[in-house]
Design a protein around this motif. Structure first.
Motif, short mmCIF file in Angstrom:
data_model
loop_
_atom_site.label_atom_id
_atom_site.label_comp_id
_atom_site.label_asym_id
_atom_site.label_seq_id
_atom_site.Cartn_x
_atom_site.Cartn_y
_atom_site.Cartn_z
N LEU A 20 0.83 -1.20 0.00
CA LEU A 20 0.00 0.00 0.00
C LEU A 20 0.87 1.26 0.00
O LEU A 20 0.63 2.19 -0.76
CB LEU A 20 -0.94 -0.01 1.21
N ARG A 21 1.91 1.25 0.81
CA ARG A 21 2.82 2.41 0.85
C ARG A 21 3.47 2.61 -0.52
O ARG A 21 3.61 3.73 -0.99
CB ARG A 21 3.89 2.20 1.92
N ARG A 22 3.84 1.54 -1.17
CA ARG A 22 4.49 1.64 -2.48
C ARG A 22 3.55 2.24 -3.53
O ARG A 22 3.93 3.16 -4.25
CB ARG A 22 4.99 0.27 -2.95
N VAL A 23 2.31 1.76 -3.60
CA VAL A 23 1.40 2.29 -4.62
C VAL A 23 0.99 3.73 -4.31
O VAL A 23 0.83 4.53 -5.23
CB VAL A 23 0.17 1.37 -4.85
N ILE A 24 0.86 4.06 -3.03
CA ILE A 24 0.57 5.45 -2.68
C ILE A 24 1.75 6.34 -3.04
O ILE A 24 1.57 7.44 -3.59
CB ILE A 24 0.19 5.59 -1.19
#
Length: 180
Positions: A20-24
């Motif tokens: 999630l952190r990566r896609v955000i």
């Protein structure tokens, strides 16, 4: 915009916090870095509000992973945020582009069009860097080449975005009229 990003991406599919952190970061990291110190408290607030749930899933030869999923309450909150954006989410380009990234989550073309009309209304109001007495600066009157560059670039981006908005609003209107 972090909350909207979390809800928006999890509405697309469940994922663990690292992913999630990566896609955000891929979406908004260029303008606002996403740190663990911001992400995890936001996730915890959304869980406490009942908008997210965390479930343990066995890893493939790895430790159990905690996967985040959006709840029905979270989906309702996402749709509310998308259909009723704050004024700043329409006028601030970074915020608006985050909103735009998830606008397809709104189920009705009329809802999508209402948000796009707000942005178009904002873009059609006279505004400029270096305005004098409320009047936009004229490019030819700006002597500094870098300030002139700001004006030229901003106005070109504004024209391009307005053209895209008008085209998309026409398409949404056509979709709506053919459905009825």
């Amino acid at each position: 915009m972090l909350t909207l990003s979390i809800l928006g991406f999890l509405a697309e599919r469940p994922m663990h916090a690292y992913e999630l952190r990566r896609v955000i970061s891929d979406l908004i990291g260029h303008s606002r870095p996403v740190s663990d110190g911001a992400l995890y408290p936001a996730i915890n607030r959304l869980r406490a509000a009942g908008h997210l749930e965390r479930q343990a899933e066995p890893g493939d030869g790895a430790p159990t992973r905690q996967v985040l999923r959006i709840t029905d309450s979270g989906r309702a909150e996402l749709l509310r945020r998308l259909s009723e954006p704050k004024a700043s989410e329409i006028t601030d380009s970074s915020s608006y582009f985050t909103l735009l990234a998830f606008l397809s989550q709104l189920p009705e073309p009329e809802q999508q069009a209402a948000v796009l009309r707000r942005r178009l209304d904002f873009l059609t109001r006279p505004a400029s860097f270096f305005s004098r007495s409320g009047e936009p600066a004229r490019i030819k009157d700006v002597e500094d080449r870098y300030r002139r560059g700001m004006l030229i670039t901003a106005r070109a981006a504004n024209r391009a975005e307005r053209a895209w908005l008008e085209e998309t609003l026409h398409e949404l209107t056509t979709e709506t009229s053919t459905r009825t």
